[in-house]
Design a protein around this motif. Structure first.
Motif, PDB file in Angstrom:
ATOM      1  N   TYR A 259      14.027  61.531  -3.050  1.00 29.66           N
ATOM      2  CA  TYR A 259      13.713  62.907  -3.454  1.00 29.66           C
ATOM      3  C   TYR A 259      14.970  63.785  -3.407  1.00 29.66           C
ATOM      4  CZ  TYR A 259      11.610  67.557  -3.419  1.00 29.66           C
ATOM      5  OH  TYR A 259      11.299  68.864  -3.716  1.00 29.66           O
ATOM      6  N   MET A 260      15.748  63.647  -2.333  1.00 32.52           N
ATOM      7  CA  MET A 260      16.959  64.456  -2.208  1.00 32.52           C
ATOM      8  C   MET A 260      17.971  64.093  -3.299  1.00 32.52           C
ATOM      9  SD  MET A 260      19.565  64.882   1.052  1.00 32.52           S
ATOM     10  CE  MET A 260      18.483  66.050   1.903  1.00 32.52           C
ATOM     11  N   ALA A 261      18.177  62.797  -3.546  1.00 30.87           N
ATOM     12  CA  ALA A 261      19.149  62.374  -4.557  1.00 30.87           C
ATOM     13  C   ALA A 261      18.712  62.797  -5.963  1.00 30.87           C
ATOM     14  CB  ALA A 261      19.330  60.858  -4.500  1.00 30.87           C
ATOM     15  N   SER A 262      17.416  62.707  -6.244  1.00 31.56           N
ATOM     16  CA  SER A 262      16.944  63.077  -7.576  1.00 31.56           C
ATOM     17  C   SER A 262      17.041  64.588  -7.797  1.00 31.56           C
ATOM     18  CB  SER A 262      15.498  62.607  -7.774  1.00 31.56           C
ATOM     19  OG  SER A 262      14.598  63.327  -6.947  1.00 31.56           O
ATOM     20  N   GLN A 263      16.779  65.368  -6.748  1.00 30.90           N
ATOM     21  CA  GLN A 263      16.864  66.829  -6.871  1.00 30.90           C
ATOM     22  C   GLN A 263      18.313  67.287  -7.083  1.00 30.90           C
ATOM     23  OE1 GLN A 263      14.345  69.142  -7.059  1.00 30.90           O
ATOM     24  NE2 GLN A 263      13.007  67.334  -7.149  1.00 30.90           N
ATOM     25  N   ALA A 264      19.267  66.510  -6.596  1.00 29.82           N
ATOM     26  CA  ALA A 264      20.672  66.873  -6.786  1.00 29.82           C
ATOM     27  C   ALA A 264      21.212  66.394  -8.132  1.00 29.82           C
ATOM     28  CB  ALA A 264      21.518  66.284  -5.656  1.00 29.82           C
ATOM     29  N   SER A 265      20.444  65.559  -8.838  1.00 32.13           N
ATOM     30  CA  SER A 265      20.881  65.020 -10.124  1.00 32.13           C
ATOM     31  C   SER A 265      20.099  65.676 -11.258  1.00 32.13           C
ATOM     32  CB  SER A 265      20.675  63.503 -10.154  1.00 32.13           C
ATOM     33  OG  SER A 265      19.285  63.199 -10.179  1.00 32.13           O
ATOM     34  N   ALA A 266      20.371  65.223 -12.468  1.00 30.60           N
ATOM     35  CA  ALA A 266      19.648  65.742 -13.634  1.00 30.60           C
ATOM     36  C   ALA A 266      18.280  65.102 -13.772  1.00 30.60           C
ATOM     37  CB  ALA A 266      20.474  65.504 -14.906  1.00 30.60           C
ATOM     38  N   GLU A 267      18.065  63.944 -13.122  1.00 38.26           N
ATOM     39  CA  GLU A 267      16.784  63.218 -13.196  1.00 38.26           C
ATOM     40  C   GLU A 267      15.917  63.615 -12.004  1.00 38.26           C
ATOM     41  OE1 GLU A 267      15.904  61.236 -15.661  1.00 38.26           O
ATOM     42  OE2 GLU A 267      17.811  61.287 -16.720  1.00 38.26           O
ATOM     43  N   LYS A 268      15.330  64.780 -12.055  1.00 36.34           N
ATOM     44  CA  LYS A 268      14.552  65.287 -10.920  1.00 36.34           C
ATOM     45  C   LYS A 268      13.140  64.696 -10.919  1.00 36.34           C
ATOM     46  CE  LYS A 268      17.096  69.603 -10.354  1.00 36.34           C
ATOM     47  NZ  LYS A 268      18.278  69.105 -11.065  1.00 36.34           N
ATOM     48  N   LYS A 269      12.691  64.303  -9.733  1.00 36.12           N
ATOM     49  CA  LYS A 269      11.349  63.767  -9.549  1.00 36.12           C
ATOM     50  C   LYS A 269      10.614  64.570  -8.484  1.00 36.12           C
ATOM     51  CE  LYS A 269      11.908  60.317 -12.411  1.00 36.12           C
ATOM     52  NZ  LYS A 269      11.148  60.226 -13.673  1.00 36.12           N
ATOM     53  N   THR A 270       9.326  64.747  -8.687  1.00 39.39           N
ATOM     54  CA  THR A 270       8.524  65.511  -7.727  1.00 39.39           C
ATOM     55  C   THR A 270       8.129  64.631  -6.544  1.00 39.39           C
ATOM     56  OG1 THR A 270       6.439  64.950  -8.818  1.00 39.39           O
ATOM     57  CG2 THR A 270       7.618  66.898  -9.614  1.00 39.39           C
ATOM     58  N   GLN A 271       7.668  65.285  -5.484  1.00 42.10           N
ATOM     59  CA  GLN A 271       7.216  64.538  -4.311  1.00 42.10           C
ATOM     60  C   GLN A 271       6.029  63.642  -4.661  1.00 42.10           C
ATOM     61  OE1 GLN A 271       6.602  67.309  -0.987  1.00 42.10           O
ATOM     62  NE2 GLN A 271       8.047  68.691  -1.974  1.00 42.10           N
ATOM     63  N   LYS A 272       5.146  64.130  -5.531  1.00 47.63           N
ATOM     64  CA  LYS A 272       3.963  63.346  -5.888  1.00 47.63           C
ATOM     65  C   LYS A 272       4.349  62.088  -6.665  1.00 47.63           C
ATOM     66  CE  LYS A 272      -0.669  63.791  -7.823  1.00 47.63           C
ATOM     67  NZ  LYS A 272      -0.672  62.373  -8.197  1.00 47.63           N
ATOM     68  N   GLU A 273       5.295  62.215  -7.584  1.00 46.78           N
ATOM     69  CA  GLU A 273       5.730  61.043  -8.356  1.00 46.78           C
ATOM     70  C   GLU A 273       6.323  59.984  -7.437  1.00 46.78           C
ATOM     71  OE1 GLU A 273       7.120  62.552 -12.730  1.00 46.78           O
ATOM     72  OE2 GLU A 273       8.291  63.320 -11.044  1.00 46.78           O
ATOM     73  N   ILE A 274       7.155  60.418  -6.498  1.00 50.64           N
ATOM     74  CA  ILE A 274       7.773  59.469  -5.563  1.00 50.64           C
ATOM     75  C   ILE A 274       6.729  58.897  -4.616  1.00 50.64           C
ATOM     76  CG2 ILE A 274       9.483  59.228  -3.726  1.00 50.64           C
ATOM     77  CD1 ILE A 274      11.073  61.473  -5.113  1.00 50.64           C
ATOM     78  N   GLY A 275       5.809  59.764  -4.161  1.00 52.98           N
ATOM     79  CA  GLY A 275       4.764  59.304  -3.239  1.00 52.98           C
ATOM     80  C   GLY A 275       3.850  58.269  -3.862  1.00 52.98           C
TER      81      GLY A 275
END
Length: 316
Positions: A259-275
């Protein structure tokens, strides 16, 4: 007249007029013929090739096999049974109309139970795309547990699910309890109980799982690029080294790092998607993320290209 040369090895059939000629085998007639003069050197040759004829009454079938399944070394009887098909001619019935030839089930109840468990293991493994070596190790584990009779009262399906979980970890491709639970009919709690009992009964152990065991699979299922995957792996490893996530499971730490790495990149993922991919709740990701967020600047690899600066990352 055919000549037969004898040496130190087995007799060799050859043409008397052309001993160096390579004989041609006519499988249809069962003859060995000299290609130079046409002399039939040998007859009644046995065809050792595959049998491609079909002997079933169903013309639509394309399966030429008439030898049954392969022998299973895990079964006590070797699974060597003969099944007699239903007769259709007058010679197949007695004067009262009963079949003269009937099947006798020679497979023991224990072999039948193991065979059903092996089928269930194969079905579960196929659902999560596990290779054959995992299935073979699981079958061996189940056979050991079943023969020891150390888990009496537990269902064979629960034991099979726990054996599959252990085999995955022993082969270096661990799966989570929730992933095993999703392809079986057994609850997570029951699989966990059988897992502990099997380790104790077989006096074996499994390596501890780490965040790196799941990172590549989770990122791949999320469609994240290689740079984000490498950053998430680095973040999770640094967080463990700095003891920022004491008592947290590797799966929840891996999810928070992704979650942290995706939020710092252009490919952002939500907590629900990762969960959904990692099999952890949103609140679990948030709890682990809050533990590593204060040291976020120290966790990213030096060559990471930020799309969102560290100070702009979500605080949750």
């Amino acid at each position: 007249m055919a000549a037969t040369s004898r040496g130190d090895s087995l007799p060799k059939v050859q043409c008397p007029n052309h001993p160096d000629a390579i004989l041609v085998e006519d499988y249809r007639a069962g003859d060995m013929i000299c290609p130079e003069c046409g002399l039939v050197v040998g007859d009644r040759v046995i065809d050792v090739g595959s049998e491609w004829r079909t002997f079933t009454n169903e013309k639509a079938t394309k399966d030429p096999s008439r030898v049954g399944d392969a022998q299973n070394p895990l079964l006590n009887g070797g699974d060597l049974t003969t099944m007699i098909s239903k007769g259709t001619g007058a010679a197949s019935f007695d004067e009262f109309g009963n079949n003269k030839y009937q099947n006798r089930r020679t497979m023991s109840s224990s072999d039948r139970a193991m065979l059903n468990a092996f089928k269930e293991i194969t079905t579960m493994a196929d659902r999560i795309n596990l290779p054959r070596n995992i299935i073979d190790r699981t079958n061996n584990l189940f056979k050991q547990v079943y023969e020891q009779k150390s888990l009496k009262g537990r269902s064979n399906d629960a034991i099979a699910s726990a054996c599959l979980y252990i085999a995955c970890r022993q082969e270096g491709v661990p799966r989570t309890f929730k992933e095993i639970c999703a392809v079986s009919r057994i609850s997570k709690k029951e699989i966990g109980r059988c897992f502990k009992l099997i380790l104790k009964a077989l006096e074996t152990s499994v390596d501890l799982i780490t965040t790196g065991d799941f990172m590549s699979r989770f990122c791949s299922n999320l469609g994240l690029p290689k740079q984000v995957q490498m950053a998430a792996t680095y973040i999770a490893r640094k967080a463990v080294e700095l003891d920022l996530v004491p008592g947290r499971s590797p799966i929840s730490v891996a999810a928070a790092a992704i979650y942290m790495a995706s939020q710092a990149s252009a490919e952002k993922k939500t907590q629900k998607e990762i969960g959904d991919i990692a099999g952890v709740a949103d609140v679990t990701i948030r709890q682990s993320y809050r533990l590593i967020y204060p040291r976020a600047a120290d966790l990213f690899p030096p060559d990471f290209k930020f799309d969102t600066p560290v100070d702009k990352l979500p605080q949750l």
